[in-house]
Design a protein around this motif. Sequence first.
Motif, PDB file in Angstrom:
ATOM      1  N   LYS A   1      42.084 -14.394 -24.920  1.00 18.45           N
ATOM      2  CA  LYS A   1      41.784 -13.297 -23.990  1.00 18.45           C
ATOM      3  C   LYS A   1      40.418 -13.508 -23.350  1.00 18.45           C
ATOM      4  O   LYS A   1      40.268 -13.347 -22.130  1.00 18.45           O
ATOM      5  N   ARG A   2      39.437 -13.904 -24.143  1.00 17.87           N
ATOM      6  CA  ARG A   2      38.085 -14.129 -23.613  1.00 17.87           C
ATOM      7  C   ARG A   2      38.064 -15.310 -22.656  1.00 17.87           C
ATOM      8  O   ARG A   2      37.356 -15.278 -21.642  1.00 17.87           O
ATOM      9  N   VAL A   3      38.834 -16.337 -22.926  1.00 16.30           N
ATOM     10  CA  VAL A   3      38.921 -17.486 -22.013  1.00 16.30           C
ATOM     11  C   VAL A   3      39.574 -17.056 -20.714  1.00 16.30           C
ATOM     12  O   VAL A   3      39.083 -17.359 -19.614  1.00 16.30           O
ATOM     13  N   GLU A   4      40.686 -16.327 -20.800  1.00 13.68           N
ATOM     14  CA  GLU A   4      41.401 -15.879 -19.608  1.00 13.68           C
ATOM     15  C   GLU A   4      40.555 -14.948 -18.748  1.00 13.68           C
ATOM     16  O   GLU A   4      40.676 -14.944 -17.524  1.00 13.68           O
ATOM     17  N   GLU A   5      39.688 -14.168 -19.374  1.00  5.92           N
ATOM     18  CA  GLU A   5      38.828 -13.243 -18.638  1.00  5.92           C
ATOM     19  C   GLU A   5      37.533 -13.894 -18.164  1.00  5.92           C
ATOM     20  O   GLU A   5      36.688 -13.234 -17.573  1.00  5.92           O
TER      21      GLU A   5
ATOM     22  N   GLU B   1      35.110 -15.088 -20.004  1.00  2.00           N
ATOM     23  CA  GLU B   1      33.972 -14.855 -20.884  1.00  2.00           C
ATOM     24  C   GLU B   1      33.619 -16.088 -21.715  1.00  2.00           C
ATOM     25  O   GLU B   1      32.501 -16.194 -22.220  1.00  2.00           O
ATOM     26  N   MET B   2      34.567 -16.989 -21.855  1.00  2.05           N
ATOM     27  CA  MET B   2      34.358 -18.231 -22.605  1.00  2.05           C
ATOM     28  C   MET B   2      34.892 -19.386 -21.784  1.00  2.05           C
ATOM     29  O   MET B   2      35.832 -19.230 -21.014  1.00  2.05           O
TER      30      MET B   2
ATOM     31  N   GLU C   1      42.262 -13.238 -29.554  1.00  2.00           N
ATOM     32  CA  GLU C   1      41.005 -12.716 -29.006  1.00  2.00           C
ATOM     33  C   GLU C   1      40.278 -13.796 -28.214  1.00  2.00           C
ATOM     34  O   GLU C   1      39.758 -13.544 -27.128  1.00  2.00           O
ATOM     35  N   ILE C   2      40.245 -15.006 -28.735  1.00  2.00           N
ATOM     36  CA  ILE C   2      39.595 -16.110 -28.024  1.00  2.00           C
ATOM     37  C   ILE C   2      40.337 -16.411 -26.731  1.00  2.00           C
ATOM     38  O   ILE C   2      39.719 -16.600 -25.677  1.00  2.00           O
TER      39      ILE C   2
END
Length: 75
Positions: free
Chosen positions: A52-56, A58-59, A49-50
């Motif tokens: 995915k958020r980095v790739e998108e 968001e993080m 999940e983390i």
Amino acid sequence: MATIIELSPEDDQRPNAPVEFTGRNKEFYIRELVERGLDDIEDYYRGNEILKRVEEGEMRVYSSADVRANLGLGG
């Protein structure tokens, strides 16, 4: 709550080795395996999940050099 699982004969025998070395019962090791396995599964999905958020976008990810520089600890 009790849960019943069916193991293959090979997997059913595997906890016997540590039982012989330590004297603890088989249930102790099966419980330990389940708890550690659940920890690993939770870590895996949390990490995905983390990622995915980095790739998108968001993080953000910071290098240790960035963190040291931002804290004034030198680079």
